[in-house]
Design a protein around this motif. Structure first.
Motif, PDB file in Angstrom:
ATOM      1  N   ALA A  64       0.833  -1.208   0.000  1.00 12.05           N
ATOM      2  CA  ALA A  64       0.000   0.000   0.000  1.00 12.05           C
ATOM      3  C   ALA A  64       0.868   1.259   0.000  1.00 12.05           C
ATOM      4  O   ALA A  64       0.563   2.237  -0.700  1.00 12.05           O
ATOM      5  CB  ALA A  64      -0.929  -0.004   1.211  1.00 12.05           C
ATOM      6  N   LEU A  65       1.955   1.239   0.757  1.00  7.46           N
ATOM      7  CA  LEU A  65       2.863   2.388   0.753  1.00  7.46           C
ATOM      8  C   LEU A  65       3.555   2.546  -0.596  1.00  7.46           C
ATOM      9  O   LEU A  65       3.784   3.664  -1.053  1.00  7.46           O
ATOM     10  CB  LEU A  65       3.906   2.253   1.866  1.00  7.46           C
ATOM     11  CG  LEU A  65       3.425   2.611   3.262  1.00  7.46           C
ATOM     12  CD1 LEU A  65       4.431   2.193   4.316  1.00  7.46           C
ATOM     13  CD2 LEU A  65       3.147   4.100   3.371  1.00  7.46           C
ATOM     14  N   ARG A  66       3.881   1.433  -1.252  1.00  7.39           N
ATOM     15  CA  ARG A  66       4.497   1.509  -2.579  1.00  7.39           C
ATOM     16  C   ARG A  66       3.536   2.166  -3.564  1.00  7.39           C
ATOM     17  O   ARG A  66       3.935   2.997  -4.380  1.00  7.39           O
ATOM     18  CB  ARG A  66       4.881   0.106  -3.061  1.00  7.39           C
ATOM     19  CG  ARG A  66       5.459   0.040  -4.450  1.00  7.39           C
ATOM     20  CD  ARG A  66       6.790   0.713  -4.556  1.00  7.39           C
ATOM     21  NE  ARG A  66       7.710   0.055  -3.651  1.00  7.39           N
ATOM     22  CZ  ARG A  66       9.007   0.072  -3.756  1.00  7.39           C
ATOM     23  NH1 ARG A  66       9.561   0.728  -4.749  1.00  7.39           N
ATOM     24  NH2 ARG A  66       9.765  -0.538  -2.886  1.00  7.39           N
ATOM     25  N   ILE A  67       2.267   1.828  -3.487  1.00  2.35           N
ATOM     26  CA  ILE A  67       1.267   2.463  -4.354  1.00  2.35           C
ATOM     27  C   ILE A  67       1.169   3.948  -4.035  1.00  2.35           C
ATOM     28  O   ILE A  67       1.121   4.786  -4.938  1.00  2.35           O
ATOM     29  CB  ILE A  67      -0.099   1.753  -4.204  1.00  2.35           C
ATOM     30  CG1 ILE A  67      -0.015   0.340  -4.782  1.00  2.35           C
ATOM     31  CG2 ILE A  67      -1.206   2.558  -4.878  1.00  2.35           C
ATOM     32  CD1 ILE A  67      -1.215  -0.528  -4.444  1.00  2.35           C
ATOM     33  N   GLU A  68       1.163   4.285  -2.756  1.00  4.67           N
ATOM     34  CA  GLU A  68       1.112   5.696  -2.346  1.00  4.67           C
ATOM     35  C   GLU A  68       2.336   6.447  -2.837  1.00  4.67           C
ATOM     36  O   GLU A  68       2.231   7.578  -3.305  1.00  4.67           O
ATOM     37  CB  GLU A  68       0.990   5.791  -0.821  1.00  4.67           C
ATOM     38  CG  GLU A  68       0.888   7.192  -0.292  1.00  4.67           C
ATOM     39  CD  GLU A  68      -0.382   7.908  -0.704  1.00  4.67           C
ATOM     40  OE1 GLU A  68      -0.346   9.152  -0.778  1.00  4.67           O
ATOM     41  OE2 GLU A  68      -1.398   7.255  -0.957  1.00  4.67           O
ATOM     42  N   GLU A  69       3.503   5.839  -2.749  1.00  7.48           N
ATOM     43  CA  GLU A  69       4.735   6.487  -3.230  1.00  7.48           C
ATOM     44  C   GLU A  69       4.666   6.723  -4.730  1.00  7.48           C
ATOM     45  O   GLU A  69       5.042   7.793  -5.222  1.00  7.48           O
ATOM     46  CB  GLU A  69       5.954   5.609  -2.906  1.00  7.48           C
ATOM     47  CG  GLU A  69       6.269   5.504  -1.448  1.00  7.48           C
ATOM     48  CD  GLU A  69       7.211   4.352  -1.106  1.00  7.48           C
ATOM     49  OE1 GLU A  69       7.457   4.175   0.092  1.00  7.48           O
ATOM     50  OE2 GLU A  69       7.673   3.634  -2.021  1.00  7.48           O
ATOM     51  N   THR A  70       4.155   5.744  -5.462  1.00  6.10           N
ATOM     52  CA  THR A  70       4.050   5.870  -6.914  1.00  6.10           C
ATOM     53  C   THR A  70       3.074   6.980  -7.284  1.00  6.10           C
ATOM     54  O   THR A  70       3.366   7.803  -8.148  1.00  6.10           O
ATOM     55  CB  THR A  70       3.588   4.539  -7.534  1.00  6.10           C
ATOM     56  OG1 THR A  70       4.498   3.521  -7.137  1.00  6.10           O
ATOM     57  CG2 THR A  70       3.544   4.622  -9.036  1.00  6.10           C
ATOM     58  N   HIS A  71       1.944   7.024  -6.623  1.00  3.07           N
ATOM     59  CA  HIS A  71       0.953   8.064  -6.912  1.00  3.07           C
ATOM     60  C   HIS A  71       1.462   9.431  -6.502  1.00  3.07           C
ATOM     61  O   HIS A  71       1.182  10.418  -7.170  1.00  3.07           O
ATOM     62  CB  HIS A  71      -0.378   7.749  -6.223  1.00  3.07           C
ATOM     63  CG  HIS A  71      -1.168   6.719  -6.934  1.00  3.07           C
ATOM     64  ND1 HIS A  71      -2.192   7.017  -7.777  1.00  3.07           N
ATOM     65  CD2 HIS A  71      -1.065   5.365  -6.945  1.00  3.07           C
ATOM     66  CE1 HIS A  71      -2.690   5.912  -8.285  1.00  3.07           C
ATOM     67  NE2 HIS A  71      -2.023   4.890  -7.794  1.00  3.07           N
ATOM     68  N   HIS A  72       2.210   9.480  -5.431  1.00  2.00           N
ATOM     69  CA  HIS A  72       2.767  10.756  -4.967  1.00  2.00           C
ATOM     70  C   HIS A  72       3.796  11.281  -5.969  1.00  2.00           C
ATOM     71  O   HIS A  72       3.857  12.473  -6.237  1.00  2.00           O
ATOM     72  CB  HIS A  72       3.404  10.579  -3.582  1.00  2.00           C
ATOM     73  CG  HIS A  72       3.888  11.842  -2.987  1.00  2.00           C
ATOM     74  ND1 HIS A  72       3.030  12.834  -2.561  1.00  2.00           N
ATOM     75  CD2 HIS A  72       5.145  12.293  -2.742  1.00  2.00           C
ATOM     76  CE1 HIS A  72       3.737  13.836  -2.083  1.00  2.00           C
ATOM     77  NE2 HIS A  72       5.024  13.524  -2.179  1.00  2.00           N
ATOM     78  N   GLU A  73       4.592  10.386  -6.552  1.00  2.00           N
ATOM     79  CA  GLU A  73       5.601  10.776  -7.536  1.00  2.00           C
ATOM     80  C   GLU A  73       4.972  11.234  -8.845  1.00  2.00           C
ATOM     81  O   GLU A  73       5.488  12.126  -9.510  1.00  2.00           O
ATOM     82  CB  GLU A  73       6.549   9.606  -7.815  1.00  2.00           C
ATOM     83  CG  GLU A  73       7.457   9.269  -6.647  1.00  2.00           C
ATOM     84  CD  GLU A  73       8.214   7.977  -6.860  1.00  2.00           C
ATOM     85  OE1 GLU A  73       8.064   7.354  -7.937  1.00  2.00           O
ATOM     86  OE2 GLU A  73       8.950   7.579  -5.947  1.00  2.00           O
ATOM     87  N   LEU A  74       3.846  10.629  -9.214  1.00  2.00           N
ATOM     88  CA  LEU A  74       3.197  10.984 -10.472  1.00  2.00           C
ATOM     89  C   LEU A  74       2.590  12.379 -10.431  1.00  2.00           C
ATOM     90  O   LEU A  74       2.578  13.077 -11.429  1.00  2.00           O
ATOM     91  CB  LEU A  74       2.086   9.976 -10.804  1.00  2.00           C
ATOM     92  CG  LEU A  74       2.502   8.610 -11.317  1.00  2.00           C
ATOM     93  CD1 LEU A  74       1.283   7.725 -11.468  1.00  2.00           C
ATOM     94  CD2 LEU A  74       3.253   8.723 -12.616  1.00  2.00           C
TER      95      LEU A  74
END
Length: 98
Positions: A64-74
């Motif tokens: 879930a944090l990996r998804i959040e990190e990816t969305h935050h970077e986008l």
């Protein structure tokens, strides 16, 4: 909860390491309980299983944090573009060849 963890600086790699650590801790607690506690093997098994159940939770939070990190970077524009691509992309089902 995931956004709060992300804002606190906890990364997905931290959760993956915690998951791996809990696997090691489960093995260690099982061995210590079996060898030093003097109780039956059932009690050692319960300790190992109790701590071993933490690993999937840590791994799930890591994902879930990996998804959040990816969305935050986008950013917002990247998320909209990714959403639009997913809606317009033709999907091919495995084994159908269509």
């Amino acid at each position: 909860m995931i956004k709060s963890l992300h804002k606190m600086g906890i990364k997905s790699n931290h959760m993956y390491l915690a998951g791996l650590g809990s696997v090691g801790l489960a093995l260690a607690s099982w061995m210590m309980s079996k060898n030093y506690e003097g109780a039956a093997l059932d009690r050692a098994d319960r300790w190992g299983i109790f701590i071993g159940e933490w690993a999937p939770t840590f791994f799930a939070i890591g994902v879930a944090l990996r998804i959040e990190e990816t969305h935050h970077e986008l950013g917002e524009e990247g998320r909209e573009e990714l959403y639009n691509q997913s809606r317009t992309t033709e999907r091919v089902h495995a084994g159908t060849g269509m």
